[in-house]
Design a protein around this motif. Structure first.
Motif, PDB file in Angstrom:
ATOM      1  N   SER A  20       0.823  -1.212   0.000  1.00 55.45           N
ATOM      2  CA  SER A  20       0.000   0.000   0.000  1.00 55.45           C
ATOM      3  C   SER A  20       0.855   1.260   0.000  1.00 55.45           C
ATOM      4  O   SER A  20       0.475   2.267  -0.582  1.00 55.45           O
ATOM      5  N   ASN A  21       2.024   1.208   0.623  1.00 53.07           N
ATOM      6  CA  ASN A  21       2.912   2.370   0.575  1.00 53.07           C
ATOM      7  C   ASN A  21       3.431   2.610  -0.843  1.00 53.07           C
ATOM      8  O   ASN A  21       3.574   3.744  -1.269  1.00 53.07           O
ATOM      9  N   LEU A  22       3.670   1.530  -1.590  1.00 56.98           N
ATOM     10  CA  LEU A  22       4.133   1.681  -2.971  1.00 56.98           C
ATOM     11  C   LEU A  22       3.042   2.261  -3.861  1.00 56.98           C
ATOM     12  O   LEU A  22       3.330   3.031  -4.781  1.00 56.98           O
ATOM     13  N   LEU A  27       1.219   6.672  -7.154  1.00 54.03           N
ATOM     14  CA  LEU A  27       0.219   7.696  -7.424  1.00 54.03           C
ATOM     15  C   LEU A  27       0.827   9.093  -7.341  1.00 54.03           C
ATOM     16  O   LEU A  27       0.563   9.946  -8.185  1.00 54.03           O
ATOM     17  N   TYR A  28       1.666   9.313  -6.353  1.00 46.69           N
ATOM     18  CA  TYR A  28       2.356  10.604  -6.215  1.00 46.69           C
ATOM     19  C   TYR A  28       3.180  10.910  -7.464  1.00 46.69           C
ATOM     20  O   TYR A  28       3.120  12.009  -8.022  1.00 46.69           O
ATOM     21  N   LEU A  29       3.953   9.930  -7.907  1.00 52.35           N
ATOM     22  CA  LEU A  29       4.788  10.124  -9.098  1.00 52.35           C
ATOM     23  C   LEU A  29       3.933  10.384 -10.339  1.00 52.35           C
ATOM     24  O   LEU A  29       4.274  11.241 -11.169  1.00 52.35           O
ATOM     25  N   ALA A  30       2.824   9.665 -10.461  1.00 50.27           N
ATOM     26  CA  ALA A  30       1.930   9.872 -11.611  1.00 50.27           C
ATOM     27  C   ALA A  30       1.327  11.266 -11.584  1.00 50.27           C
ATOM     28  O   ALA A  30       1.267  11.952 -12.619  1.00 50.27           O
ATOM     29  N   MET A  31       0.902  11.721 -10.408  1.00 51.87           N
ATOM     30  CA  MET A  31       0.298  13.042 -10.292  1.00 51.87           C
ATOM     31  C   MET A  31       1.307  14.144 -10.659  1.00 51.87           C
ATOM     32  O   MET A  31       0.968  15.113 -11.336  1.00 51.87           O
ATOM     33  N   HIS A  32       2.541  13.985 -10.218  1.00 49.44           N
ATOM     34  CA  HIS A  32       3.558  14.974 -10.543  1.00 49.44           C
ATOM     35  C   HIS A  32       3.946  14.928 -12.021  1.00 49.44           C
ATOM     36  O   HIS A  32       4.211  15.973 -12.627  1.00 49.44           O
ATOM     37  N   GLU A  59      -6.274   3.612   3.136  1.00 45.49           N
ATOM     38  CA  GLU A  59      -4.971   3.507   2.472  1.00 45.49           C
ATOM     39  C   GLU A  59      -4.375   4.876   2.191  1.00 45.49           C
ATOM     40  O   GLU A  59      -5.073   5.837   1.900  1.00 45.49           O
ATOM     41  N   SER A  60      -3.053   4.922   2.244  1.00 36.73           N
ATOM     42  CA  SER A  60      -2.321   6.174   2.045  1.00 36.73           C
ATOM     43  C   SER A  60      -2.571   6.779   0.663  1.00 36.73           C
ATOM     44  O   SER A  60      -2.608   8.009   0.533  1.00 36.73           O
ATOM     45  N   ALA A  61      -2.755   5.976  -0.366  1.00 41.13           N
ATOM     46  CA  ALA A  61      -3.007   6.512  -1.712  1.00 41.13           C
ATOM     47  C   ALA A  61      -4.312   7.310  -1.734  1.00 41.13           C
ATOM     48  O   ALA A  61      -4.389   8.364  -2.372  1.00 41.13           O
ATOM     49  N   ALA A  67      -6.371  14.575   0.334  1.00 39.98           N
ATOM     50  CA  ALA A  67      -5.760  15.681   1.069  1.00 39.98           C
ATOM     51  C   ALA A  67      -4.533  16.279   0.380  1.00 39.98           C
ATOM     52  O   ALA A  67      -4.038  17.314   0.817  1.00 39.98           O
ATOM     53  N   GLY A  68      -4.034  15.599  -0.646  1.00 36.20           N
ATOM     54  CA  GLY A  68      -2.853  16.102  -1.324  1.00 36.20           C
ATOM     55  C   GLY A  68      -1.545  15.745  -0.638  1.00 36.20           C
ATOM     56  O   GLY A  68      -0.474  16.150  -1.073  1.00 36.20           O
ATOM     57  N   ARG A  69      -1.624  14.977   0.444  1.00 37.47           N
ATOM     58  CA  ARG A  69      -0.429  14.551   1.165  1.00 37.47           C
ATOM     59  C   ARG A  69      -0.757  13.330   2.019  1.00 37.47           C
ATOM     60  O   ARG A  69      -1.922  13.025   2.253  1.00 37.47           O
TER      61      ARG A  69
END
Length: 138
Positions: A20-22, A27-32, A59-61, A67-69
């Motif tokens: 789940s952390n991955l 998702l963070y990398l895709a958004m950026h 889940e963190s994603a 929340a954006g973070r």
């Protein structure tokens, strides 16, 4: 036209239940990447779709999307601490009795609760490895 753009993005995040952390990192990398590629302007809309493979609403994603973070203390960072790392072999009689995924035995050693740290809620009861708390404490 209005000059406003609609950008549609689709993705398929890693399925592994303990990753789940991955998923949050992917998702963070895709958004950026989307932000770099399309340089969104005020009024533009980004529709982010796909199979996120989320297991729970905690889940963190999902926190990242909402929340954006993701808070550094989020339980997914702890749960994913050794994804891809070979764990030492634990004798079966000392192993946590829980299973992961599709019945795969948990590779961790038992704690005082009778379960490993990943399968023990802070109240001492058993919980699912991907949940921060047991059903009673949620």
């Amino acid at each position: 036209g209005t000059g406003r753009r609609v950008v549609v993005v689709t993705t398929h995040l890693i399925l592994n239940g303990v990753a789940s952390n991955l998923r949050a990192v992917q998702l963070y990398l895709a958004m950026h990447a989307v932000a770099r590629w399309c340089d969104p302007q005020p009024g533009d809309s980004i529709l982010f779709c796909g199979d996120l493979n989320l297991r729970t609403d905690g889940e963190s994603a999902l926190h990242l999307v909402e929340a954006g973070r993701v808070d550094p203390s989020h339980h997914n960072w702890f749960m994913g601490r050794d994804v891809g790392v070979a764990l030492p072999e634990i004798p079966e009689e000392s192993r946590c009795p829980s299973t992961i995924g599709r019945g795969k035995p948990c590779p961790r050693g038992r704690e005082a609760s009778g379960y490993c740290v990943d399968h023990t809620c802070r109240c001492g009861q058993a919980k699912q490895f991907y949940e921060p708390l047991c059903g009673k404490c949620r």
